[in-house]
Design an enzyme around this catalytic site. Structure first.
Site, PDB file in Angstrom:
ATOM      1  CG  HIS A 201      38.399  44.999  35.077  1.00 22.07           C
ATOM      2  ND1 HIS A 201      37.734  45.834  34.216  1.00 22.07           N
ATOM      3  CD2 HIS A 201      38.854  45.794  36.072  1.00 22.07           C
ATOM      4  CE1 HIS A 201      37.775  47.071  34.680  1.00 22.07           C
ATOM      5  NE2 HIS A 201      38.466  47.081  35.804  1.00 22.07           N
TER       6      HIS A 201
ATOM      7  CG  ASP B 167      38.881  51.092  35.422  1.00 25.42           C
ATOM      8  OD1 ASP B 167      39.181  49.907  35.608  1.00 25.42           O
ATOM      9  OD2 ASP B 167      37.926  51.635  35.995  1.00 25.42           O
TER      10      ASP B 167
ATOM     11  CD  GLU C  57      36.238  45.867  38.724  1.00 23.76           C
ATOM     12  OE1 GLU C  57      36.401  46.211  39.893  1.00 23.76           O
ATOM     13  OE2 GLU C  57      35.917  46.697  37.838  1.00 23.76           O
ATOM     14  CD  GLU C  58      34.829  49.203  35.757  1.00 29.86           C
ATOM     15  OE1 GLU C  58      34.285  49.505  36.826  1.00 29.86           O
ATOM     16  OE2 GLU C  58      35.927  49.661  35.404  1.00 29.86           O
TER      17      GLU C  58
ATOM     18  CG  ASP D  32      41.004  47.321  38.271  1.00 29.97           C
ATOM     19  OD1 ASP D  32      41.029  48.219  37.405  1.00 29.97           O
ATOM     20  OD2 ASP D  32      39.956  46.942  38.827  1.00 29.97           O
TER      21      ASP D  32
ATOM     22  CG  HIS E 239      34.537  54.578  36.119  1.00 30.83           C
ATOM     23  ND1 HIS E 239      33.871  54.201  37.267  1.00 30.83           N
ATOM     24  CD2 HIS E 239      35.429  53.585  35.878  1.00 30.83           C
ATOM     25  CE1 HIS E 239      34.341  53.046  37.692  1.00 30.83           C
ATOM     26  NE2 HIS E 239      35.292  52.642  36.862  1.00 30.83           N
TER      27      HIS E 239
END
Ligand code: ZN
Length: 467
Positions: A289, A301, A335-336, A363, A434
């Site tokens: 993504h 990520d 995606e997130e 991912d 994140h």
């Protein structure tokens, strides 16, 4: 044994020998071909350089941001350079959430000497959360260790800031298992506390490391209860605040956040293909993504997944492999905090005469590969498992049923397309996930390359032998 039986036995033995020899011969050809893939990636690979450009010239690229559009342009340019014969954008509507500035959290308490004290606590608003507008929220903090405790203490929640201090379970060998378990406090915890009158929620970060990085990530409001502000704090802060409150001492939080939504906007899945020579309508989708959270560069990520996918296409082109089926790289949007790109991509399957033959996603980080996790029927899974000896020299030791990545799973759910995800070693993944530390410098060139080697090898085997 009669003569006839003996002849039959001899015949079957020679058939077995021929079959074994044929399999051995094919495996030898395949192992040589995979070595060629590996040599090319380890000497001419572009994944690391591509990731550097994405991280350093675009940076964080949350849906709707200006960087998201820059990242889309990077995707098209990079796919063309990798040798895609066709590139295009597939539009989808995405949410546009913004942090709106720095999140400010202060702990207010009386210290051991009886002195009123204010201490800044590093916090990041959860994604998709509402902020506090032009003001702040200040209230006593109620420690809640788990949802059972929330139910027991529901009468105490009204007017408080609930602090969920649910830790990663260190006894799980796979950190993703701990993430799945703790992640519900981030996703559903705010609304569960709001139901009993909480004015805000602070969560212990979804991590098992030793630092104090706050980890953001999407929360999901229940629309039947009021939306309340919510943020994550690092593990060191969570530990002392948790101990402070558990010992019966009092503490209040003052929280300010400018987080808010702007109107939905248009984003794109970025797509590049090599047309299949024999079965061009059978699509092998390979993706990661393109969006990422805002505090850092989204290197692990999921910049890593994007450059992994592009590297598969580049390598097949570079070594002159003509795929039978269409190899389609998809850099998924959103995606997130919405999964709208993946949803849109799976929907388009209904409108065309193509079939989604296989889907592969990366991912789960850029670390050393260990295996593949699949959603497939038993026959397809067993067929892939026969290839493990070919992948073992490159670090893939298992192909097992499990999750297959949020962006390709809709293909399995809608069409029963077999789908898989690269499984890298995850022990360090949740130190970065994140956080502000998810930057290019925390990606290792060779580990990243090994992921691409195994993904390309698997795609070669599936394209050559089918599933
Ligand atoms: Zn991701």
């Amino acid at each position: 044994m009669t003569v006839i039986h003996k002849r039959l036995w001899m015949k079957s033995m020679s058939f077995c020998w021929l079959l074994t020899t044929a399999i051995g011969y094919a495996q030898n050809i395949d192992s040589l071909f995979i070595k060629k893939i590996s040599n090319d990636i380890l000497t001419n690979g572009k994944a690391y350089d591509n990731l550097k450009v994405l991280c350093k010239t675009v940076g964080g690229r949350l849906s709707g941001s200006a960087q998201m559009y820059k990242a889309e342009a990077w995707g098209i340019t990079t796919l063309k350079a990798a040798g895609a014969d066709t590139t295009y954008l597939q539009a989808c509507k995405v949410p546009h959430w913004v942090r709106g500035g720095q999140d400010k959290l202060t702990a207010i308490y009386t210290d051991a000497k009886g002195k009123p004290t204010k201490k800044t606590v590093d916090a990041l608003s959860l994604g998709n959360a509402i902020g506090t507008g032009n003001t702040f929220v200040q209230a006593p903090v109620l420690l809640i260790n788990n949802f059972d405790e929330l139910e027991k203490k529901k009468a105490e929640v009204k007017g408080k800031i609930v602090f969920y201090n649910y830790p990663f379970n260190p006894t799980y060998i796979q950190p993703f298992t701990a993430y799945a378990e703790a992640g519900v406090y981030r996703r559903t915890g705010p609304s569960r506390a709001a139901k009993y009158g909480a004015v805000a929620v602070i969560v212990r970060s979804m991590a098992g490391g030793t630092d104090n990085q706050p980890h953001t990530g999407a929360t999901l409001y229940d629309t039947t209860v009021p939306k309340i502000p919510c943020a994550a704090i690092g593990l060191q802060d969570a530990d002392w605040i948790g101990q402070w409150l558990a010992s019966g001492k009092k503490l209040a939080f003052n929280y300010q956040s400018a987080a808010h939504f702007l109107p939905d906007t248009i984003a794109h899945n970025v797509i590049g293909e090599i047309k299949g020579s024999t079965f061009p309508k059978e699509i092998i989708t390979i993706g990661g993504h393109l969006d990422s959270w805002d505090p850092a560069e989204g290197a692990n990520d999921d910049g890593a997944g994007c450059v992994h996918a592009i590297e598969v296409l580049r390598t097949l082109q570079a070594i002159g492999y003509q795929p039978k089926r269409t190899i389609r790289i998809v850099l998924f949007a959103n995606e997130e905090n919405g999964l709208r790109g993946a949803t849109q991509y799976a929907e388009t399957g209904k409108k065309t005469d193509e079939t989604f033959y296989f889907g592969l996603e990366s991912d789960a980080g850029s670390f050393t590969p260990r295996g593949f996790s699949c959603m497939a029927n038993t026959a397809q899974l067993e067929k892939m498992q026969v290839w493990i000896p070919l992948l073992k020299p490159y670090g893939v030791y298992h192909i097992t049923p499990g999750n297959a990545g949020a962006d390709v799973e809709p293909l399995y759910e809608k069409f029963k397309t077999p789908v898989a995800e690269l499984v890298p070693d995850a022990q360090r993944y949740f130190d970065l996930h994140h956080t502000r530390a998810d930057v290019f410098e925390n990606v290792h060139k060779r580990e990243l390359a090994m992921g691409a080697v195994n993904m390309t090898a698997l795609i070669y085997l599936i394209d050559t032998y089918g599933l």
